[in-house]
Scaffold this motif. Sequence first.
Motif, PDB file in Angstrom:
ATOM      1  N   GLU A 169       9.370   5.236 -31.334  1.00  0.00           N
ATOM      2  CA  GLU A 169      10.754   4.883 -31.516  1.00  0.00           C
ATOM      3  C   GLU A 169      10.456   3.431 -30.845  1.00  0.00           C
ATOM      4  OE1 GLU A 169      13.382   6.229 -31.820  1.00  0.00           O
ATOM      5  OE2 GLU A 169      12.648   8.173 -32.329  1.00  0.00           O
ATOM      6  N   ILE A 170       9.545   2.683 -30.349  1.00  0.00           N
ATOM      7  CA  ILE A 170       9.821   1.504 -29.731  1.00  0.00           C
ATOM      8  C   ILE A 170       8.291   0.609 -30.311  1.00  0.00           C
ATOM      9  CG2 ILE A 170       9.644   0.141 -27.495  1.00  0.00           C
ATOM     10  CD1 ILE A 170      10.784   2.806 -26.145  1.00  0.00           C
ATOM     11  N   ARG A 230      18.506  -0.055 -34.364  1.00  0.00           N
ATOM     12  CA  ARG A 230      18.216   1.081 -33.977  1.00  0.00           C
ATOM     13  C   ARG A 230      18.752   2.228 -34.909  1.00  0.00           C
ATOM     14  NH1 ARG A 230      15.140   1.080 -29.441  1.00  0.00           N
ATOM     15  NH2 ARG A 230      14.759   3.288 -29.877  1.00  0.00           N
ATOM     16  N   ARG A 231      19.763   1.977 -35.518  1.00  0.00           N
ATOM     17  CA  ARG A 231      20.672   3.012 -36.187  1.00  0.00           C
ATOM     18  C   ARG A 231      20.912   2.546 -37.721  1.00  0.00           C
ATOM     19  NH1 ARG A 231      23.122   6.650 -32.803  1.00  0.00           N
ATOM     20  NH2 ARG A 231      24.973   6.993 -34.382  1.00  0.00           N
ATOM     21  N   PRO A 266      20.653   7.450 -35.814  1.00  0.00           N
ATOM     22  CA  PRO A 266      19.127   7.042 -35.287  1.00  0.00           C
ATOM     23  C   PRO A 266      18.546   7.094 -36.472  1.00  0.00           C
ATOM     24  CG  PRO A 266      19.660   8.952 -34.366  1.00  0.00           C
ATOM     25  CD  PRO A 266      20.594   8.812 -35.301  1.00  0.00           C
ATOM     26  N   TYR A 268      14.181   5.931 -37.369  1.00  0.00           N
ATOM     27  CA  TYR A 268      12.664   6.333 -36.987  1.00  0.00           C
ATOM     28  C   TYR A 268      12.312   7.700 -36.900  1.00  0.00           C
ATOM     29  CZ  TYR A 268      13.367   1.233 -35.613  1.00  0.00           C
ATOM     30  OH  TYR A 268      13.495  -0.157 -35.703  1.00  0.00           O
TER      31      TYR A 268
END
Length: 353
Positions: A169-170, A230-231, A266, A268
């Motif tokens: 996610e990061i 992120r979306r 979202p 990823y």
Amino acid sequence: MKRHWRLLLGAGVLLAVAIGAPVAAIELGCRADGPSSLPQASLVAPSQRRAEARTWLTYPEWHIVYSAESLGRYLAAGGRPSGYDHGADVAGFWRSYCAINRIAAGWPGTGEAKLMIYTIGISFTAEMAIKAAWENTAGRVTEWIGGWRTPEDRYAAAVQQRYAAFMHEIPWYRFDFGAALAGLWQTQGDWSLVRRPERRIALSAEYGAKALYAGALGAATGASMAPDARRLQMVVRAPPAWLRRIDPRLDPVRSLPGGLTVVEAPRYAQFTDLVGKLARAGVTVEEIAGNRTIFATMRAPERLRPPAPMLAMPLGDRPGFWRFGITMPVANLTRWAAAARGSGAEIEHVYDY
């Protein structure tokens, strides 16, 4: 003095060859098979559209995530650090990028992404080479003398697993390597005169170097570009109320004629999970971030090999299993996911540009 200059020049030439060889091999031997497709009309706002070529160009970053996961599982299962095949991970990175470049190189606006891929690919190759060299020399000697289940070995396995999960996610450079380094020196257990000191030296060098590199890269990235979104938005064939019942992360934006809905979701790993839920609910996705073509990977036994996969590589930590990469129309995505899971395959990731 002249000898020193000759040594420095020789080292520089070797470094230049090491850096230039994979770039030249990809650019000369893995050219695009054909022209890129024409832009298509989109139902999402222009600000929500993303370059279609990124569905392929994001894979190399994820290959590094999968490598980290593979090493974490291997170590957690008690594998000898010197026995891990770092070379297979490196070879897989460059082979997969060769296949991706054959498709993506013909698309406009790929130059910046390709520069990033070469940068991380060379860094990844160097890291794996250094780790393999150490583990197969000093590491192998201390394994033979003191085993490979010391507190530091167990700690390294746990850190590796956390690191791999974090990257889903990061960005990797935001991982707290400083905390990992501090925790290493707080490990407790019976002392050994060989293995534990060697592990502390090796892991301190790894976490310390990564902390410095991550700090520099994070500062440079923050100064040069805004964080990636992120979306994303997609268009699905389902009413808003139904989508909310499937998963609250699916946020309807507006309804369109023909039973279509623009949805925000979202990206990823969460996006891949949502595709699975839409597949189980029988919902068709018409477009994603303005695009009608998408790339996805699945993990499956070799007997489930799809016809003409774009990528195919064995999973070193799961004998008999392979990673298969498939390019498909977005409209086929949920049907493919449902069929793949029904056959016993695992949907690894949907690459959302």
